[in-house]
Design a protein around this motif. Structure first.
Motif, PDB file in Angstrom:
ATOM      1  N   ARG A  54       4.130  -9.300   8.687  1.00  0.00           N
ATOM      2  CA  ARG A  54       4.522  -7.890   8.761  1.00  0.00           C
ATOM      3  C   ARG A  54       5.498  -7.454   9.828  1.00  0.00           C
ATOM      4  O   ARG A  54       5.087  -7.747  10.944  1.00  0.00           O
ATOM      5  N   GLU A  55       6.428  -6.718   9.510  1.00  0.00           N
ATOM      6  CA  GLU A  55       7.359  -6.146  10.577  1.00  0.00           C
ATOM      7  C   GLU A  55       6.735  -4.738  11.171  1.00  0.00           C
ATOM      8  O   GLU A  55       5.912  -3.899  10.106  1.00  0.00           O
ATOM      9  N   PHE A  56       6.981  -4.496  12.244  1.00  0.00           N
ATOM     10  CA  PHE A  56       6.322  -3.210  13.104  1.00  0.00           C
ATOM     11  C   PHE A  56       7.630  -2.567  13.574  1.00  0.00           C
ATOM     12  O   PHE A  56       8.011  -3.106  14.672  1.00  0.00           O
TER      13      PHE A  56
ATOM     14  N   THR B 226      -5.531   4.294   5.006  1.00  0.00           N
ATOM     15  CA  THR B 226      -6.159   4.116   3.688  1.00  0.00           C
ATOM     16  C   THR B 226      -5.095   3.426   2.515  1.00  0.00           C
ATOM     17  O   THR B 226      -5.393   3.381   1.527  1.00  0.00           O
ATOM     18  N   SER B 227      -3.952   3.308   3.097  1.00  0.00           N
ATOM     19  CA  SER B 227      -2.827   2.657   2.262  1.00  0.00           C
ATOM     20  C   SER B 227      -3.113   1.410   1.756  1.00  0.00           C
ATOM     21  O   SER B 227      -3.381   0.673   2.769  1.00  0.00           O
ATOM     22  N   ARG B 228      -2.493   1.022   0.653  1.00  0.00           N
ATOM     23  CA  ARG B 228      -2.459  -0.451   0.531  1.00  0.00           C
ATOM     24  C   ARG B 228      -1.467  -1.343   1.398  1.00  0.00           C
ATOM     25  O   ARG B 228      -1.891  -2.419   1.565  1.00  0.00           O
ATOM     26  N   LYS B 229      -0.915  -0.498   1.854  1.00  0.00           N
ATOM     27  CA  LYS B 229       0.367  -1.394   2.882  1.00  0.00           C
ATOM     28  C   LYS B 229      -0.020  -1.179   4.587  1.00  0.00           C
ATOM     29  O   LYS B 229       0.389  -1.621   5.337  1.00  0.00           O
ATOM     30  N   ALA B 230      -1.322  -0.679   4.799  1.00  0.00           N
ATOM     31  CA  ALA B 230      -1.755  -0.727   5.978  1.00  0.00           C
ATOM     32  C   ALA B 230      -1.740  -2.039   6.821  1.00  0.00           C
ATOM     33  O   ALA B 230      -1.933  -3.066   6.033  1.00  0.00           O
ATOM     34  N   GLN B 231      -1.372  -2.112   7.872  1.00  0.00           N
ATOM     35  CA  GLN B 231      -1.530  -3.407   8.567  1.00  0.00           C
ATOM     36  C   GLN B 231      -2.348  -3.224  10.011  1.00  0.00           C
ATOM     37  O   GLN B 231      -2.465  -2.102  10.310  1.00  0.00           O
ATOM     38  N   THR B 232      -2.610  -4.278  10.865  1.00  0.00           N
ATOM     39  CA  THR B 232      -3.316  -4.198  11.785  1.00  0.00           C
ATOM     40  C   THR B 232      -2.519  -3.135  12.877  1.00  0.00           C
ATOM     41  O   THR B 232      -3.553  -2.381  13.512  1.00  0.00           O
ATOM     42  N   LEU B 233      -1.394  -3.301  13.325  1.00  0.00           N
ATOM     43  CA  LEU B 233      -0.818  -2.456  14.117  1.00  0.00           C
ATOM     44  C   LEU B 233      -0.835  -0.932  13.539  1.00  0.00           C
ATOM     45  O   LEU B 233      -0.993  -0.189  14.423  1.00  0.00           O
ATOM     46  N   SER B 234      -0.573  -0.776  12.447  1.00  0.00           N
ATOM     47  CA  SER B 234      -0.540   0.652  12.113  1.00  0.00           C
ATOM     48  C   SER B 234      -1.743   1.191  11.991  1.00  0.00           C
ATOM     49  O   SER B 234      -2.066   2.498  12.318  1.00  0.00           O
TER      50      SER B 234
ATOM     51  N   ASN C   1       5.158   5.349   9.309  1.00  0.00           N
ATOM     52  CA  ASN C   1       6.486   4.442   9.056  1.00  0.00           C
ATOM     53  C   ASN C   1       6.219   2.781   8.587  1.00  0.00           C
ATOM     54  O   ASN C   1       7.141   2.294   8.068  1.00  0.00           O
ATOM     55  N   ASN C   2       5.121   2.588   9.142  1.00  0.00           N
ATOM     56  CA  ASN C   2       4.910   1.024   8.884  1.00  0.00           C
ATOM     57  C   ASN C   2       3.740   0.852   7.997  1.00  0.00           C
ATOM     58  O   ASN C   2       3.251  -0.523   7.914  1.00  0.00           O
ATOM     59  N   ALA C   3       3.132   1.845   7.300  1.00  0.00           N
ATOM     60  CA  ALA C   3       2.292   1.567   6.475  1.00  0.00           C
ATOM     61  C   ALA C   3       2.336   2.332   5.057  1.00  0.00           C
ATOM     62  O   ALA C   3       1.852   2.186   4.133  1.00  0.00           O
ATOM     63  N   SER C   4       3.207   3.329   5.086  1.00  0.00           N
ATOM     64  CA  SER C   4       3.518   4.056   4.136  1.00  0.00           C
ATOM     65  C   SER C   4       2.287   5.381   3.905  1.00  0.00           C
ATOM     66  O   SER C   4       1.617   5.203   4.314  1.00  0.00           O
ATOM     67  N   VAL C   5       3.026   6.269   3.149  1.00  0.00           N
ATOM     68  CA  VAL C   5       1.947   7.402   2.932  1.00  0.00           C
ATOM     69  C   VAL C   5       1.663   7.092   1.458  1.00  0.00           C
ATOM     70  O   VAL C   5       2.145   6.267   0.771  1.00  0.00           O
ATOM     71  N   THR C   6       0.688   7.932   1.015  1.00  0.00           N
ATOM     72  CA  THR C   6       0.211   7.676  -0.198  1.00  0.00           C
ATOM     73  C   THR C   6       0.181   8.905  -1.312  1.00  0.00           C
ATOM     74  O   THR C   6       1.188   9.392  -1.596  1.00  0.00           O
ATOM     75  N   LEU C   7      -1.145   9.267  -1.980  1.00  0.00           N
ATOM     76  CA  LEU C   7      -1.125  10.331  -2.662  1.00  0.00           C
ATOM     77  C   LEU C   7      -0.669  11.748  -2.229  1.00  0.00           C
ATOM     78  O   LEU C   7      -0.051  12.576  -2.999  1.00  0.00           O
ATOM     79  N   ILE C   8      -1.291  12.176  -1.145  1.00  0.00           N
ATOM     80  CA  ILE C   8      -0.712  13.488  -0.613  1.00  0.00           C
ATOM     81  C   ILE C   8       0.596  13.846  -0.675  1.00  0.00           C
ATOM     82  O   ILE C   8       1.051  14.729  -1.283  1.00  0.00           O
ATOM     83  N   HIS C   9       1.144  12.738  -0.024  1.00  0.00           N
ATOM     84  CA  HIS C   9       2.873  13.113   0.134  1.00  0.00           C
ATOM     85  C   HIS C   9       3.646  13.032  -1.178  1.00  0.00           C
ATOM     86  O   HIS C   9       4.386  13.508  -1.319  1.00  0.00           O
ATOM     87  N   GLY C  10       3.057  12.018  -1.860  1.00  0.00           N
ATOM     88  CA  GLY C  10       3.471  11.768  -3.339  1.00  0.00           C
ATOM     89  C   GLY C  10       3.340  13.157  -4.224  1.00  0.00           C
ATOM     90  O   GLY C  10       4.459  13.536  -5.068  1.00  0.00           O
TER      91      GLY C  10
END
Ligand SMILES: [Fe+2]
Length: 383
Positions: free
Chosen positions: A3-5, A201-209, A252-261
């Motif tokens: 994963r990129e950070f 709580t995003s599906r795209k969460a990663q360790t550093l985010s 920026n590294n995990a994306s936002v989800t429902l609220i922002h959408g």
């Protein structure tokens, strides 16, 4: 999976940050466009940045036509002035709007075309150097590769994206955030909370985010009430600036989800400021998302000290939700009706809003399956 950070090229934080960053700004180019708004000029914030440029012998022009959340028209005017003045780098001073505008002006100034040409594509062309100086603790735009520009013909908020949109320099100086009034402090602070919670709580969460998101959530619960009730509380302001930066890096590294959408369509159609429409959606959206990620929400509940290890995951998650809702209440978040939106006008566009929300791709990052029909129901629940 690798994963990129991605973070800004350089970050300077704390009291005296602008002074420290001055020499770096001096190396960015020969002539700057300072993108800001009229309020920043009135408050004297713009003059402080102008002085920094004068100290470095840098020529500049001020573009202060960012009168609200950025539109295609504001960007096109900015590009015209940037080119006519022969600028070669950009500085943004203000909330998310001037920073987002700077990114869009930079892309168009060197790559040409219309802003709508870039929607849905990854922007990867060369950019002029960019420095962001946020004056609100919230949007995190100083640490993101995104910009949101309203298409005034279609009434949609376009999400533009590309690594090259990440500012080269972020200057987080409390002298600028001290001037934000309570309503802005509340809306932008809750926007930062959404960034951090959604990233975690995003599906795209990663360790550093996760590291940045957790830290931001803790800081926001500890300091946002104080920054809201007493804007002169410097400790709270500094902590909130750092939290907003951390939350920006996280999403920026995990994306936002429902609220922002779901928030962007409300903003585009009813002109509710971004942070405020997010704040309004916290209860409805997190109530939906909870079921898909009790473990993650439970960790947040424990991190803020509201839940303990004795609580089950479901209980701890619900405790976190209740704490987040209490925070929106303490910060006097209005309802859609209190904001002045007509019920019928809102219900008339629910289908369009749900379509636009799904189309942005953000709701699908939620750790619970979601359809357009679900989102339509959530908009009805919100009312
Ligand atoms: Fe946001």
């Amino acid at each position: 999976m690798g994963r990129e950070f991605i973070v800004p090229g350089q970050m300077v934080t704390g009291a005296g940050a602008l002074d420290m960053a001055e020499a770096t700004l001096g190396q960015f180019g020969k002539k700057a466009m300072l993108v800001t708004d009229k309020v920043m000029i009135e408050l004297g914030n713009c003059a402080k940045v102008e002085n920094a440029l004068k100290n470095q012998g840098i020529e500049y022009i001020v573009y202060s036509e960012i009168t609200g959340e950025p539109t295609d028209t504001m960007i096109e005017n900015g590009v015209k002035q940037y080119r006519e003045a022969g600028c070669d780098f950009l500085i943004a001073l203000g909330g998310g709007s001037p920073i987002d505008s700077m990114k869009a002006i930079g892309s168009l100034a060197v790559n040409g075309g219309n802003i709508s040409d870039y929607m849905g594509k990854i922007i990867d062309a060369e950019m002029p150097p960019m420095a962001a100086i946020p004056t609100t603790a919230g949007t995190g735009s100083e640490a993101t590769q995104f910009t949101i520009i309203t298409d005034t013909k279609k009434d949609i908020k376009m999400l533009l994206k590309g690594k090259v949109l990440m500012p080269d320099l972020a200057v987080i100086d409390p002298q600028f955030t001290m001037t934000a009034p309570p309503k802005i402090t509340a809306a932008t602070g809750l926007d930062a909370l959404c960034h951090a919670v959604e990233a975690y709580t995003s599906r795209k969460a990663q360790t550093l985010s996760d590291t940045f998101a957790l830290s931001a959530v803790k800081r926001i619960f500890s300091y946002l009430p104080a920054a809201y009730h007493d804007g002169k509380n410097e400790e709270a302001r500094v902590e909130m600036s750092v939290a907003a930066l951390e939350a920006g890096i996280a999403f920026n590294n995990a994306s936002v989800t429902l609220i922002h959408g779901m928030s962007r369509p409300i903003g585009a159609l009813f002109h509710v400021a971004h942070g405020l429409s997010n704040a309004m959606l916290i209860k409805v959206c997190l109530s939906y998302a909870l079921e898909g990620a009790y473990d993650r929400f439970a960790e947040l509940g424990r991190a803020i000290g509201a839940a303990s290890l004795e609580d089950s995951e479901k209980e701890a998650a619900e405790i976190f939700l209740a704490a987040a809702v209490r925070l929106t209440e303490e910060l006097e978040t209005p309802t859609l009706a209190e904001f002045g939106i007509e019920k019928q006008a809102f219900f008339d566009v629910i289908e369009k809003m749900a379509f636009d929300a799904m189309d942005s791709g953000s709701p699908q990052n939620t750790r619970r399956e979601i359809s357009q029909a679900d989102i339509e129901q959530l908009y009805r629940n919100l009312w």
